[in-house]
Design a protein around this motif. Structure first.
Motif, mmCIF file in Angstrom:
data_model
loop_
_atom_site.group_PDB
_atom_site.id
_atom_site.type_symbol
_atom_site.label_atom_id
_atom_site.label_comp_id
_atom_site.label_asym_id
_atom_site.label_seq_id
_atom_site.Cartn_x
_atom_site.Cartn_y
_atom_site.Cartn_z
ATOM 1 N N ASP A 128 0.818 -1.225 0.000
ATOM 2 C CA ASP A 128 0.000 0.000 0.000
ATOM 3 C C ASP A 128 0.843 1.262 0.000
ATOM 4 O O ASP A 128 0.308 2.367 0.079
ATOM 5 N N PHE A 129 2.167 1.101 -0.015
ATOM 6 C CA PHE A 129 3.029 2.290 -0.068
ATOM 7 C C PHE A 129 4.113 2.098 -1.117
ATOM 8 O O PHE A 129 4.427 0.973 -1.514
ATOM 9 N N ASP A 130 4.653 3.222 -1.587
ATOM 10 C CA ASP A 130 5.675 3.208 -2.633
ATOM 11 C C ASP A 130 7.048 3.554 -2.075
ATOM 12 O O ASP A 130 8.060 3.421 -2.770
ATOM 13 N N LEU A 131 7.066 4.043 -0.850
ATOM 14 C CA LEU A 131 8.315 4.534 -0.263
ATOM 15 C C LEU A 131 8.252 4.387 1.264
ATOM 16 O O LEU A 131 7.220 4.677 1.873
ATOM 17 N N ALA A 132 9.345 3.907 1.844
ATOM 18 C CA ALA A 132 9.465 3.879 3.310
ATOM 19 C C ALA A 132 10.538 4.900 3.675
ATOM 20 O O ALA A 132 11.656 4.840 3.152
ATOM 21 N N LEU A 133 10.179 5.840 4.521
ATOM 22 C CA LEU A 133 11.124 6.900 4.913
ATOM 23 C C LEU A 133 11.635 6.614 6.318
ATOM 24 O O LEU A 133 10.879 6.672 7.291
ATOM 25 N N VAL A 134 12.910 6.274 6.408
ATOM 26 C CA VAL A 134 13.509 5.997 7.712
ATOM 27 C C VAL A 134 14.137 7.285 8.224
ATOM 28 O O VAL A 134 15.084 7.808 7.631
ATOM 29 N N VAL A 154 17.612 0.917 8.686
ATOM 30 C CA VAL A 154 17.562 1.039 7.219
ATOM 31 C C VAL A 154 17.719 -0.362 6.613
ATOM 32 O O VAL A 154 16.960 -0.768 5.716
ATOM 33 N N GLY A 155 18.672 -1.122 7.147
ATOM 34 C CA GLY A 155 18.903 -2.487 6.663
ATOM 35 C C GLY A 155 17.710 -3.384 6.926
ATOM 36 O O GLY A 155 17.332 -4.213 6.085
ATOM 37 N N GLU A 156 17.098 -3.225 8.090
ATOM 38 C CA GLU A 156 15.941 -4.068 8.430
ATOM 39 C C GLU A 156 14.772 -3.797 7.489
ATOM 40 O O GLU A 156 14.094 -4.710 7.026
ATOM 41 N N VAL A 157 14.555 -2.519 7.208
ATOM 42 C CA VAL A 157 13.449 -2.154 6.312
ATOM 43 C C VAL A 157 13.734 -2.690 4.910
ATOM 44 O O VAL A 157 12.879 -3.271 4.258
ATOM 45 N N VAL A 170 13.525 2.854 -0.330
ATOM 46 C CA VAL A 170 13.873 3.252 1.036
ATOM 47 C C VAL A 170 14.541 4.627 0.989
ATOM 48 O O VAL A 170 15.596 4.798 0.371
ATOM 49 N N GLU A 171 13.887 5.587 1.629
ATOM 50 C CA GLU A 171 14.420 6.954 1.701
ATOM 51 C C GLU A 171 14.951 7.174 3.117
ATOM 52 O O GLU A 171 14.368 6.675 4.075
ATOM 53 N N VAL A 172 16.053 7.902 3.217
ATOM 54 C CA VAL A 172 16.639 8.180 4.530
ATOM 55 C C VAL A 172 16.742 9.682 4.718
ATOM 56 O O VAL A 172 17.126 10.413 3.802
ATOM 57 N N GLY A 188 21.159 -0.064 2.574
ATOM 58 C CA GLY A 188 20.001 -0.298 1.701
ATOM 59 C C GLY A 188 19.215 0.929 1.293
ATOM 60 O O GLY A 188 18.121 0.795 0.738
ATOM 61 N N ALA A 189 19.729 2.122 1.568
ATOM 62 C CA ALA A 189 19.002 3.338 1.160
ATOM 63 C C ALA A 189 19.018 3.501 -0.357
ATOM 64 O O ALA A 189 20.038 3.266 -1.001
#
Ligand code: DX5
Ligand code: ZN
Length: 218
Positions: A128-134, A154-157, A170-172, A188-189
């Motif tokens: 349901d999302f296109d980006l995860a922002l850590v 970041v690695g876990e995501v 994955v955005e940081v 993984g960013a």
């Protein structure tokens, strides 16, 4: 290729248009637009009208909503021209519904996680999302030091997304500079937000090139 999103929070507010065009010409991929409400975070920043004008300066806008009740403002930011709208998992009471609302408004949907938030909540909105922002600092201010424990997150995501076969990026955000970027990219960013380090750099173009080259440094 790593994507770079300069944070407008660190720009010179008296020359915003110029500041956006400068980073666009220097090779930025997105303009990171930090929205703060003085409630979810202590600081207050920009609203939809500024986003509308910023979006006309040539970079796709990545809107990071650090606000309570984000559902009230998603449509306004979408209408103003945001390409990505990210809400905080901690601020969205109905996160799943918010993500649907963002996509229905024609934008890419992002979920942001504060430093102390477990990535587990992503499992239940996978797809349901296109980006995860850590977040690698506590949101609210630019110019803070990255919290080292967040690099592991970041690695876990990243692994969680791979395992689920999810192609979200994955955005940081927070404390990204030339020293921290290689570690974040190694973890993984895919996309790096940079505020104070980028706008404070003598040469934005070589700074952005160095961030994009962070992949080759490990
Ligand atoms: C912090 C914001 C960030 C901020 C990053 O709450 O979400 O986007 O502008 O600034 P730096 O890169 O200076 O840490
Ligand atoms: Zn941000």
């Amino acid at each position: 290729m790593i994507k770079v999103a300069p944070s407008l929070l660190a720009a010179d507010y008296m020359r915003l248009g110029e500041e956006i065009r400068r980073v666009a010409e220097a090779g930025a991929d997105y303009l990171h637009f930090d929205v703060m409400d003085g409630s979810f975070v202590p600081n207050i920043s920009f609203g939809p009208e500024l986003l509308r004008q910023a979006a006309a300066c040539g970079l796709p806008v990545d809107a990071h909503l650090m606000i309570v009740n984000p559902e009230k403002y998603i449509d306004a930011f979408a209408k103003a021209g945001a390409e990505i709208i990210t809400v905080h998992a901690e601020a969205a009471t109905h996160l799943h519904r918010c993500l649907q609302q963002i996509r229905a408004a024609g934008c890419l949907a992002g979920v942001a996680l504060n430093p102390a938030t477990s990535p587990d909540c992503l499992r239940y909105v996978m797809g349901d999302f296109d980006l995860a922002l850590v977040m690698t600092v506590n949101p609210g201010y630019g110019g803070q030091r990255l919290i080292p424990a967040c690099i592991r997150k970041v690695g876990e995501v990243r692994s969680m997304l791979w395992e689920a076969g999810c192609d979200a990026i994955v955005e940081v955000d927070g404390g990204v500079n030339l020293a921290t970027a290689p570690r974040l990219v190694e973890a993984g960013a895919d996309m790096l937000v940079a505020g104070s380090a980028l706008y404070g750099a003598e040469d934005a173009q070589s700074f952005i090139e160095a961030l994009k080259g962070a992949e080759e440094q490990f």
